[in-house]
Write a protein that holds these residues in place. Sequence first.
Motif, mmCIF file in Angstrom:
data_model
loop_
_atom_site.group_PDB
_atom_site.id
_atom_site.type_symbol
_atom_site.label_atom_id
_atom_site.label_comp_id
_atom_site.label_asym_id
_atom_site.label_seq_id
_atom_site.Cartn_x
_atom_site.Cartn_y
_atom_site.Cartn_z
ATOM 1 N N ALA A 1 -28.200 60.644 -57.494
ATOM 2 C CA ALA A 1 -28.755 59.308 -57.711
ATOM 3 C C ALA A 1 -30.282 59.316 -57.684
ATOM 4 N N LEU A 2 -30.873 60.218 -56.927
ATOM 5 C CA LEU A 2 -32.329 60.313 -56.892
ATOM 6 C C LEU A 2 -32.869 60.811 -58.230
ATOM 7 N N ASP A 3 -32.157 61.748 -58.863
ATOM 8 C CA ASP A 3 -32.547 62.207 -60.200
ATOM 9 C C ASP A 3 -32.484 61.051 -61.190
ATOM 10 N N ARG A 4 -31.461 60.231 -61.088
ATOM 11 C CA ARG A 4 -31.320 59.089 -62.004
ATOM 12 C C ARG A 4 -32.497 58.139 -61.842
ATOM 13 N N GLU A 5 -32.922 57.902 -60.613
ATOM 14 C CA GLU A 5 -34.084 57.041 -60.374
ATOM 15 C C GLU A 5 -35.346 57.654 -60.970
ATOM 16 N N ARG A 6 -35.511 58.952 -60.814
ATOM 17 C CA ARG A 6 -36.673 59.644 -61.386
ATOM 18 C C ARG A 6 -36.655 59.568 -62.910
ATOM 19 N N GLN A 7 -35.461 59.650 -63.508
ATOM 20 C CA GLN A 7 -35.357 59.550 -64.964
ATOM 21 C C GLN A 7 -35.731 58.141 -65.417
ATOM 22 N N GLY B 1 -6.728 69.456 -37.731
ATOM 23 C CA GLY B 1 -7.385 69.168 -36.460
ATOM 24 C C GLY B 1 -8.793 68.638 -36.667
ATOM 25 N N PHE B 2 -9.617 68.746 -35.624
ATOM 26 C CA PHE B 2 -10.987 68.238 -35.677
ATOM 27 C C PHE B 2 -11.952 69.352 -36.054
ATOM 28 N N ALA B 3 -13.015 68.963 -36.756
ATOM 29 C CA ALA B 3 -14.026 69.915 -37.207
ATOM 30 C C ALA B 3 -15.348 69.170 -37.372
ATOM 31 N N THR B 4 -16.358 69.897 -37.784
ATOM 32 C CA THR B 4 -17.629 69.271 -38.149
ATOM 33 C C THR B 4 -17.851 69.495 -39.638
ATOM 34 N N ALA B 5 -18.586 68.590 -40.225
ATOM 35 C CA ALA B 5 -18.888 68.690 -41.653
ATOM 36 C C ALA B 5 -20.260 68.072 -41.883
ATOM 37 N N ARG B 6 -20.862 68.455 -43.002
ATOM 38 C CA ARG B 6 -22.138 67.851 -43.362
ATOM 39 C C ARG B 6 -21.893 66.628 -44.243
ATOM 40 N N LEU B 7 -22.650 65.589 -43.942
ATOM 41 C CA LEU B 7 -22.592 64.349 -44.695
ATOM 42 C C LEU B 7 -23.826 64.287 -45.595
ATOM 43 N N PHE B 8 -23.603 64.044 -46.884
ATOM 44 C CA PHE B 8 -24.690 63.976 -47.859
ATOM 45 C C PHE B 8 -24.820 62.559 -48.377
ATOM 46 N N ARG B 9 -25.997 62.224 -48.865
ATOM 47 C CA ARG B 9 -26.235 60.873 -49.374
ATOM 48 C C ARG B 9 -26.731 60.923 -50.815
ATOM 49 N N GLN B 10 -26.763 59.764 -51.433
ATOM 50 C CA GLN B 10 -27.295 59.595 -52.783
ATOM 51 C C GLN B 10 -26.458 60.296 -53.858
ATOM 52 N N ALA C 1 -37.757 56.176 -64.003
ATOM 53 C CA ALA C 1 -39.205 56.038 -63.812
ATOM 54 C C ALA C 1 -40.004 56.878 -64.810
ATOM 55 N N GLY C 2 -39.302 57.640 -65.657
ATOM 56 C CA GLY C 2 -39.979 58.461 -66.660
ATOM 57 C C GLY C 2 -40.494 59.789 -66.141
ATOM 58 N N GLU C 3 -40.061 60.180 -64.956
ATOM 59 C CA GLU C 3 -40.540 61.426 -64.353
ATOM 60 C C GLU C 3 -39.791 62.654 -64.847
ATOM 61 N N ILE C 4 -38.517 62.496 -65.209
ATOM 62 C CA ILE C 4 -37.727 63.610 -65.725
ATOM 63 C C ILE C 4 -36.925 63.136 -66.938
ATOM 64 N N ALA C 5 -36.477 64.073 -67.726
ATOM 65 C CA ALA C 5 -35.665 63.748 -68.908
ATOM 66 C C ALA C 5 -34.229 63.453 -68.498
ATOM 67 N N LEU C 6 -33.527 62.741 -69.359
ATOM 68 C CA LEU C 6 -32.129 62.386 -69.100
ATOM 69 C C LEU C 6 -31.275 63.629 -68.858
ATOM 70 N N ASN C 7 -31.493 64.679 -69.631
ATOM 71 C CA ASN C 7 -30.679 65.890 -69.466
ATOM 72 C C ASN C 7 -31.071 66.714 -68.236
ATOM 73 N N ASP C 8 -32.082 66.268 -67.484
ATOM 74 C CA ASP C 8 -32.453 66.944 -66.237
ATOM 75 C C ASP C 8 -31.763 66.344 -65.012
ATOM 76 N N LEU D 1 -25.527 69.636 -57.296
ATOM 77 C CA LEU D 1 -26.089 68.293 -57.423
ATOM 78 C C LEU D 1 -27.453 68.185 -56.753
ATOM 79 N N GLY D 2 -27.667 68.972 -55.707
ATOM 80 C CA GLY D 2 -28.947 68.945 -55.012
ATOM 81 C C GLY D 2 -29.211 67.660 -54.240
ATOM 82 N N VAL D 3 -28.165 66.995 -53.764
ATOM 83 C CA VAL D 3 -28.347 65.758 -53.002
ATOM 84 C C VAL D 3 -28.742 66.075 -51.564
#
Length: 138
Positions: free
Chosen positions: A13-19, A71-80, A21-28, A56-58
């Motif tokens: 989603a951060l890439d979409r915002e940058r696109q 059972g129980f474990a730990t995991a990483r939570l990512f955003r955007q 804003a004209g900072e990156i191309a759509l295919n990036d 995705l690089g989020v």
Amino acid sequence: MGQIEVEIIVSNALDRERQLAGEIALNDIRSERIREVLVATGATMLCLPADVIARLGVPVERQVHVETATGFATARLFRQVRLEVAGRHGIFECLESPLGALPLLGAVPMEMLGIEPELRTRSIRLLAEGPERSYLRL
């Protein structure tokens, strides 16, 4: 009754915002189409394998405790993570699952997007979003 699988598109989603804003191309915009995603009403969130999240690089949000089938474990939570399912889209957090794990579409993104599993047909159903009836409530 069998499993329900759907196709989704996930993107940074951060890439979409940058696109926009004209900072990156759509295919990036880092994006991926995933054809076999298990509709998992027992899962809370969107769960993506580590390799998909890496592509995705989020950004990582934090480490969390999760309950799994084993059972129980730990995991990483990512955003955007921008999620698109059947033409509906939103920005969500997602949990990282191990490499090779089947991606899961959990209850929260389905509810937020107005999607329900249709067990008899092994498909999903879009809830009404029109001017006279809508799954969205105030």
